[in-house]
Design a protein around this motif. Structure first.
Motif, PDB file in Angstrom:
ATOM      1  N   GLY A 229      -8.779   6.514   3.772  1.00  0.00           N
ATOM      2  CA  GLY A 229      -8.517   6.040   2.293  1.00  0.00           C
ATOM      3  C   GLY A 229      -9.770   5.820   1.462  1.00  0.00           C
TER       4      GLY A 229
ATOM      5  N   MET B   1      -2.969   3.127  -8.502  1.00  0.00           N
ATOM      6  CA  MET B   1      -4.364   3.375  -7.733  1.00  0.00           C
ATOM      7  C   MET B   1      -5.190   1.881  -7.881  1.00  0.00           C
ATOM      8  SD  MET B   1      -4.823   5.665  -5.544  1.00  0.00           S
ATOM      9  CE  MET B   1      -3.178   6.091  -5.108  1.00  0.00           C
TER      10      MET B   1
ATOM     11  N   HIS C 179      -5.113  11.088   5.517  1.00  0.00           N
ATOM     12  CA  HIS C 179      -4.488   9.858   4.882  1.00  0.00           C
ATOM     13  C   HIS C 179      -2.751  10.279   4.529  1.00  0.00           C
ATOM     14  CE1 HIS C 179      -5.235   5.902   2.799  1.00  0.00           C
ATOM     15  NE2 HIS C 179      -4.696   6.290   1.794  1.00  0.00           N
ATOM     16  N   HIS C 180      -2.520  11.395   4.390  1.00  0.00           N
ATOM     17  CA  HIS C 180      -1.286  11.646   4.101  1.00  0.00           C
ATOM     18  C   HIS C 180      -0.373  11.788   5.365  1.00  0.00           C
ATOM     19  CE1 HIS C 180      -1.507  13.032  -0.232  1.00  0.00           C
ATOM     20  NE2 HIS C 180      -2.686  13.148  -0.039  1.00  0.00           N
TER      21      HIS C 180
ATOM     22  N   ASP D 189      -7.881  11.157  -5.408  1.00  0.00           N
ATOM     23  CA  ASP D 189      -6.540  11.786  -5.887  1.00  0.00           C
ATOM     24  C   ASP D 189      -6.717  13.260  -6.672  1.00  0.00           C
ATOM     25  OD1 ASP D 189      -7.754  10.752  -8.210  1.00  0.00           O
ATOM     26  OD2 ASP D 189      -5.917   9.631  -8.775  1.00  0.00           O
TER      27      ASP D 189
ATOM     28  N   GLN E 177      -6.113   4.864   8.718  1.00  0.00           N
ATOM     29  CA  GLN E 177      -5.454   5.089   7.509  1.00  0.00           C
ATOM     30  C   GLN E 177      -6.575   4.271   6.311  1.00  0.00           C
ATOM     31  OE1 GLN E 177      -2.588   6.664   7.013  1.00  0.00           O
ATOM     32  NE2 GLN E 177      -2.743   6.025   4.740  1.00  0.00           N
TER      33      GLN E 177
ATOM     34  N   GLY F 197       0.604   3.528  -3.219  1.00  0.00           N
ATOM     35  CA  GLY F 197       0.082   5.007  -2.768  1.00  0.00           C
ATOM     36  C   GLY F 197       1.192   6.168  -3.427  1.00  0.00           C
TER      37      GLY F 197
ATOM     38  N   HIS G 198      -3.354  -0.375  -5.420  1.00  0.00           N
ATOM     39  CA  HIS G 198      -3.784   0.234  -4.015  1.00  0.00           C
ATOM     40  C   HIS G 198      -4.965  -0.075  -3.484  1.00  0.00           C
ATOM     41  CE1 HIS G 198      -2.222   3.384  -1.047  1.00  0.00           C
ATOM     42  NE2 HIS G 198      -3.662   3.617  -0.988  1.00  0.00           N
TER      43      HIS G 198
ATOM     44  N   LEU H 160       0.790  -1.241  -0.027  1.00  0.00           N
ATOM     45  CA  LEU H 160      -0.024   0.124   0.084  1.00  0.00           C
ATOM     46  C   LEU H 160       0.774   1.303  -0.070  1.00  0.00           C
ATOM     47  CD1 LEU H 160      -2.852  -1.330   2.270  1.00  0.00           C
ATOM     48  CD2 LEU H 160      -3.390  -0.132   0.187  1.00  0.00           C
TER      49      LEU H 160
HETATM   50  C1  HEM Z   1      -3.629   0.947   5.691  1.00  0.00           C
HETATM   51  C2  HEM Z   1      -3.847   0.974   4.282  1.00  0.00           C
HETATM   52  C3  HEM Z   1      -3.432   2.223   3.309  1.00  0.00           C
HETATM   53  C4  HEM Z   1      -2.090   2.600   3.366  1.00  0.00           C
HETATM   54  C5  HEM Z   1      -0.970   2.393   4.086  1.00  0.00           C
HETATM   55  C6  HEM Z   1      -2.131   3.687   2.320  1.00  0.00           C
HETATM   56  C7  HEM Z   1      -1.166   4.430   2.023  1.00  0.00           C
HETATM   57  C8  HEM Z   1      -1.158   5.538   1.040  1.00  0.00           C
HETATM   58  C9  HEM Z   1      -0.056   6.494   0.795  1.00  0.00           C
HETATM   59  C10 HEM Z   1       1.535   6.548   1.338  1.00  0.00           C
HETATM   60  C11 HEM Z   1      -0.678   7.285  -0.415  1.00  0.00           C
HETATM   61  C12 HEM Z   1       0.390   8.312  -0.943  1.00  0.00           C
HETATM   62  C13 HEM Z   1       0.017   9.659  -0.043  1.00  0.00           C
HETATM   63  C14 HEM Z   1       0.836  10.636  -0.549  1.00  0.00           C
HETATM   64  O1  HEM Z   1       0.993  10.909  -1.987  1.00  0.00           O
HETATM   65  O2  HEM Z   1       1.221  11.446   0.200  1.00  0.00           O
HETATM   66  C15 HEM Z   1      -2.004   6.856  -0.446  1.00  0.00           C
HETATM   67  C16 HEM Z   1      -2.719   7.653  -1.554  1.00  0.00           C
HETATM   68  C17 HEM Z   1      -4.177   7.311  -1.576  1.00  0.00           C
HETATM   69  N1  HEM Z   1      -4.825   6.389  -1.097  1.00  0.00           N
HETATM   70 FE1  HEM Z   1      -4.043   5.217   0.249  1.00  0.00          FE
HETATM   71  N2  HEM Z   1      -3.512   3.768   1.794  1.00  0.00           N
HETATM   72  C18 HEM Z   1      -4.216   2.903   2.297  1.00  0.00           C
HETATM   73  C19 HEM Z   1      -5.550   2.341   2.128  1.00  0.00           C
HETATM   74  C20 HEM Z   1      -6.241   3.159   1.174  1.00  0.00           C
HETATM   75  C21 HEM Z   1      -7.741   2.697   0.942  1.00  0.00           C
HETATM   76  C22 HEM Z   1      -8.430   1.566   1.494  1.00  0.00           C
HETATM   77  C23 HEM Z   1      -8.188   3.589  -0.120  1.00  0.00           C
HETATM   78  C24 HEM Z   1      -9.300   3.508  -0.823  1.00  0.00           C
HETATM   79  C25 HEM Z   1     -10.155   2.724  -1.133  1.00  0.00           C
HETATM   80  C26 HEM Z   1      -7.128   4.480  -0.508  1.00  0.00           C
HETATM   81  C27 HEM Z   1      -7.121   5.469  -1.283  1.00  0.00           C
HETATM   82  C28 HEM Z   1      -6.067   6.305  -1.411  1.00  0.00           C
HETATM   83  C29 HEM Z   1      -6.235   7.283  -2.505  1.00  0.00           C
HETATM   84  C30 HEM Z   1      -7.368   7.802  -3.441  1.00  0.00           C
HETATM   85  C31 HEM Z   1      -4.814   7.964  -2.436  1.00  0.00           C
HETATM   86  C32 HEM Z   1      -4.789   9.145  -3.475  1.00  0.00           C
HETATM   87  C33 HEM Z   1      -4.484  10.406  -2.673  1.00  0.00           C
HETATM   88  C34 HEM Z   1      -3.828  11.423  -3.452  1.00  0.00           C
HETATM   89  O3  HEM Z   1      -3.322  11.394  -4.422  1.00  0.00           O
HETATM   90  O4  HEM Z   1      -3.833  12.692  -2.833  1.00  0.00           O
HETATM   91  N3  HEM Z   1      -5.981   4.041   0.409  1.00  0.00           N
HETATM   92  N4  HEM Z   1      -2.307   5.938   0.535  1.00  0.00           N
END
Ligand code: HEM
Ligand code: HEM
Length: 212
Positions: A107, A32, A136-137, A112, A103, A27, A35, A23
């Motif tokens: 998410g 995506m 989330h960030h 995005d 987290q 991420g 992810h 993840l």
């Molecule tokens: C524990 C679980 C998760 C971890 C460790 C995680 C980690 C991350 C990380 C490191 C990023 C990049 C953030 C950045 O650019 O600073 C990210 C982005 C993102 N995550 Fe997750 N995530 C998790 C669960 C989820 C879930 C369940 C979803 C949706 C179903 C999700 C949706 C997204 C989306 C849409 C982005 C893009 C945000 C952006 O571009 O601004 N994430 N995630």
């Protein structure tokens, strides 16, 4: 040798590590579809762990994770071995569960701002989606700090003469001070598989198709 960790707790731990690494990378790299699919699998895994925390083995119980500050402090100072998580370790586990759930839930409400959004984003206000994005960030940094502390603690226990990793891998502990009530982890794996299937067929259908 006494059995102290059931098969699910042992598998859960390394699946959790693999899921979080995937993840983090997907991420950061903006992959995506992968992810989202991994996120749903991790959600199913965490839900199964919490259910197992109610119906599972004695050492898996959530109720065994709550201790007084005094017990936590004395566990940090003492060299005494413990069956299951000691009081200080229990606090670490609770912290992990909370951070991972934050987290996951953030998410589900994040976007995005280009192509994808979490399945709950459509049901909440724009402000909440923005907030979830910030959380989330930021929360990922807290999670990384907790992981660093966790690994540091495991090394310290090793230096104090306790090989916790060996116990977690084999599930068995030498000279255990008591014999915990254990249950077969198969039930928990079945719950995990059923929840995974449910999430992949519903929310996961689109990102899964994107991966094919
Ligand atoms: C524990 C679980 C998760 C971890 C460790 C995680 C980690 C991350 C990380 C490191 C990023 C990049 C953030 C950045 O650019 O600073 C990210 C982005 C993102 N995550 Fe997750 N995530 C998790 C669960 C989820 C879930 C369940 C979803 C949706 C179903 C999700 C949706 C997204 C989306 C849409 C982005 C893009 C945000 C952006 O571009 O601004 N994430 N995630
Ligand atoms: C992404 C990184 C990691 C996370 C999020 C994580 C999380 C956790 C969690 C939640 C538990 C409690 C298990 C349960 O009751 O369900 C745990 C226990 C444990 N973890 Fe990790 N872990 C990580 C990496 C590692 C690594 C790399 C090692 C080995 C070097 C390790 C060794 C252990 C050990 C030995 C225990 C059992 C502690 C005890 O005896 O009380 N973990 N970890």
């Amino acid at each position: 040798m006494t059995k102290v960790w059931d098969g699910f707790i042992r598998g859960f731990h390394w699946l959790l590590v693999a899921g979080l690494v995937t993840l983090y990378i997907t991420g950061e790299e903006g992959m995506m579809d992968l992810h989202f699919v991994t996120g749903y699998l991790l959600l199913a895994l965490m839900a199964a762990r919490l259910i197992w925390g109610v119906i599972g083995s004695q050492t898996a119980k959530l109720s065994a994770l709550f201790h007084s500050p005094k017990a936590i402090l004395s566990a940090i100072k003492s060299k005494q071995s413990h069956v299951g998580h000691n009081p200080a370790g229990s606090l670490m586990v609770l912290l992990f569960f909370v951070l991972i759930l934050i987290q996951l839930v953030s998410g589900l409400m994040t976007t995005d701002d280009i192509l994808v959004e979490g399945p709950l984003a459509q049901y909440v206000s724009y402000d909440l989606v923005e907030l979830a994005g910030d959380i989330h960030h930021t929360n990922i940094e807290l999670l990384i700090a907790a992981i660093a502390l966790h690994i540091f603690a495991i090394v310290v226990y090793r230096l104090k003469g306790q090989n916790l990793v060996k116990t977690l891998v084999t599930g068995k502990q030498e000279n255990a001070v008591s014999t915990p009530v254990m249950k077969s982890g198969v039930v928990a794996y079945l719950i995990f598989i059923a929840l995974s299937a449910l999430l992949l067929f519903t929310w996961g259908a689109e990102p899964l198709q994107g991966l094919m």
